[in-house]
Scaffold this motif. Structure first.
Motif, PDB file in Angstrom:
ATOM      1  N   MET A 194       4.572  -6.832   2.208  1.00 27.54           N
ATOM      2  CA  MET A 194       4.199  -6.212   3.470  1.00 27.54           C
ATOM      3  C   MET A 194       3.463  -4.896   3.239  1.00 27.54           C
ATOM      4  SD  MET A 194       5.199  -8.712   5.050  1.00 27.54           S
ATOM      5  CE  MET A 194       4.405  -8.176   6.560  1.00 27.54           C
ATOM      6  N   GLY A 195       3.780  -4.212   2.136  1.00 31.53           N
ATOM      7  CA  GLY A 195       3.021  -3.002   1.807  1.00 31.53           C
ATOM      8  C   GLY A 195       1.555  -3.325   1.572  1.00 31.53           C
ATOM      9  N   ARG A 196       1.287  -4.417   0.836  1.00 27.62           N
ATOM     10  CA  ARG A 196      -0.094  -4.831   0.618  1.00 27.62           C
ATOM     11  C   ARG A 196      -0.738  -5.301   1.912  1.00 27.62           C
ATOM     12  NH1 ARG A 196      -2.082  -8.542  -2.036  1.00 27.62           N
ATOM     13  NH2 ARG A 196      -0.344 -10.022  -2.124  1.00 27.62           N
ATOM     14  N   PHE A 197       0.054  -5.991   2.751  1.00 30.19           N
ATOM     15  CA  PHE A 197      -0.480  -6.425   4.041  1.00 30.19           C
ATOM     16  C   PHE A 197      -0.908  -5.217   4.878  1.00 30.19           C
ATOM     17  CE2 PHE A 197       0.237  -6.977   8.571  1.00 30.19           C
ATOM     18  CZ  PHE A 197      -0.587  -8.039   8.858  1.00 30.19           C
ATOM     19  N   CYS A 198      -0.057  -4.185   4.908  1.00 29.53           N
ATOM     20  CA  CYS A 198      -0.376  -2.994   5.705  1.00 29.53           C
ATOM     21  C   CYS A 198      -1.634  -2.305   5.188  1.00 29.53           C
ATOM     22  CB  CYS A 198       0.813  -2.038   5.696  1.00 29.53           C
ATOM     23  SG  CYS A 198       2.247  -2.645   6.637  1.00 29.53           S
ATOM     24  N   ASP A 199      -1.781  -2.245   3.874  1.00 29.73           N
ATOM     25  CA  ASP A 199      -3.005  -1.665   3.311  1.00 29.73           C
ATOM     26  C   ASP A 199      -4.230  -2.497   3.705  1.00 29.73           C
ATOM     27  OD1 ASP A 199      -1.614   0.379   2.118  1.00 29.73           O
ATOM     28  OD2 ASP A 199      -1.486  -0.597   0.152  1.00 29.73           O
ATOM     29  N   THR A 200      -4.059  -3.817   3.712  1.00 39.53           N
ATOM     30  CA  THR A 200      -5.153  -4.702   4.118  1.00 39.53           C
ATOM     31  C   THR A 200      -5.521  -4.480   5.571  1.00 39.53           C
ATOM     32  OG1 THR A 200      -4.472  -6.379   2.502  1.00 39.53           O
ATOM     33  CG2 THR A 200      -5.870  -7.114   4.326  1.00 39.53           C
ATOM     34  N   LEU A 201      -4.518  -4.306   6.416  1.00 42.33           N
ATOM     35  CA  LEU A 201      -4.761  -4.060   7.836  1.00 42.33           C
ATOM     36  C   LEU A 201      -5.530  -2.745   8.022  1.00 42.33           C
ATOM     37  CD1 LEU A 201      -3.940  -5.784  10.301  1.00 42.33           C
ATOM     38  CD2 LEU A 201      -2.014  -4.233  10.639  1.00 42.33           C
TER      39      LEU A 201
END
Length: 379
Positions: free
Chosen positions: A363-370
């Motif tokens: 989810m940390g990577r997802f948030c960075d992607t967002l």
């Protein structure tokens, strides 16, 4: 030789090798019951199906090993044992519990069992669509009732359409609701059940209830002792992490359970699913870890959505709905290219996306992607 030793020795390894292997070199047992499968074969992180990213519990892994050698036997005895365990835990009789291949089959049993000429199927819009799929071959009048502005079931409108004609009505209540992850207070549902005529049947889907932190929601189980028109449906797919093994159950009045059983396929639950479910059920360590990881991931996502000014609904499950700016299909495609599979369409909410919570590092990577999408003007 004990069955677990059989699995771990060259005896089983030879059988696997003779069949062409099960996924490469190394311990064949690890290939069967290895770590959490949070990615697809193609590589992206799965944030699309409300699965438990932790994988199955150690106890379930051991149970699968023990059960493999029963694969040549029909599961009647083990089926009865699991029913007994569930009945004892919920303080009901064994003839009040019905197993299904996931909660989806129990929902299908109900749709088929209570179909009748001029019957109504009353459900929220949007909600979990399996019940809609099952009614297509039955003689229901499908009535979709939009959620309220607060994303709750509109119980007043649902009651009006369910009771108005006097014909049988099947009312589907997914609480917390999928895809919104929002709840409808149980006190309001109880008030309707208490007064509802017998021709109104309540199908209470509690797939996500183990994740709920809001004290306004509780189970509809207390009704099944006195009401023939209430079915509570649970699953091992979510907090227990057994989505791929396909096992769920329903609890109802004995008369209702008997009626449902007429629509279950014979020997519908396999040996491995039964073993894993029995080992997982009310595994407090698994449940607490799942809630903790879910909470960490949820808070991370909520903070990022707030930072970006993207509206999201309150969640009482292992997923949430958030707004996007732009075309939903395009958004999904870009997320897939970035390594994330996110939720499908849920009409009419086509400017919202359902996001399942994965492990915090994912989810940390997802948030960075967002955030990167925002920088490119995509959301």
């Amino acid at each position: 030789m004990r069955r677990r030793d059989f699995i771990r020795t060259g005896t089983f390894t030879g059988l696997v090798a003779g069949a062409g292997g099960i996924g490469g070199a190394g311990d064949p047992l690890a290939a069967i019951v290895g770590g959490p499968a949070r990615r697809t074969a193609a590589g992206p992180v799965r944030l699309s199906s409300n699965e438990n990213p932790l994988g199955i519990s150690p106890a379930a892994k051991d149970a699968l090993v023990e059960a493999v050698v029963l694969s040549n036997r029909y599961p009647a005895d083990q089926h009865r044992a699991l029913v007994g365990k569930l009945a004892a835990a919920h303080e009901v009789a064994e003839n009040q519990v019905v197993l299904g291949t996931g909660s989806a089959e129990v929902l299908q049993m109900a749709v088929q069992a209570f179909a009748a000429p001029r019957a109504k199927l009353v459900m929220a819009e949007p909600t979990y669509e399996a019940v809609t799929n099952y009614q297509r071959t039955e003689a229901y009048e499908l009535i979709r009732v939009p959620l309220t502005s607060g994303h709750e079931h509109d119980l007043d409108r649902m009651r009006e359409v369910a009771e108005s004609s006097g014909h049988p009505a099947l009312v589907y209540l997914c609480n917390p609701n999928n895809p919104t992850a929002t709840i409808t207070p149980s006190a309001a549902i109880d008030a309707w059940i208490a007064d509802a005529p017998e021709h109104v049947f309540f199908l209470s889907d509690e797939a996500y209830i183990e994740y709920v932190e809001d004290e306004r929601l509780w189970s509809s189980l207390p009704w099944i002792g006195s009401k023939r028109n209430v079915l509570v449906v649970r699953t091992f797919s979510k907090i227990y992490g057994l989505a791929g093994l396909r096992i769920g159950y329903g609890i109802a009045h004995p008369d209702t359970a008997a009626r449902l059983s007429d629509f279950a396929s014979r020997n519908n639950i396999n040996q491995l699913a039964i073993a894993a479910a029995g080992a997982s059920f009310r595994d407090e360590a698994l449940m607490e870890k799942s809630r903790k990881v879910n909470r960490q991931s949820r808070e991370m996502v909520e903070a990022t959505l707030g930072e970006l000014g993207l509206e999201h609904m309150p969640t009482q499950a292992n997923f949430l709905m958030h707004r996007i700016n732009g075309d939903l299909a395009t958004y999904r495609g870009r997320m897939a290219e970035a390594g994330f599979l996110v939720g499908r369409d849920f009409p009419p909410m086509l400017d919202w996306n359902r996001l399942s919570f994965g492990l915090p590092e994912d989810m940390g990577r997802f948030c960075d992607t967002l955030r990167g999408f925002r920088g490119k003007g995509w959301i």
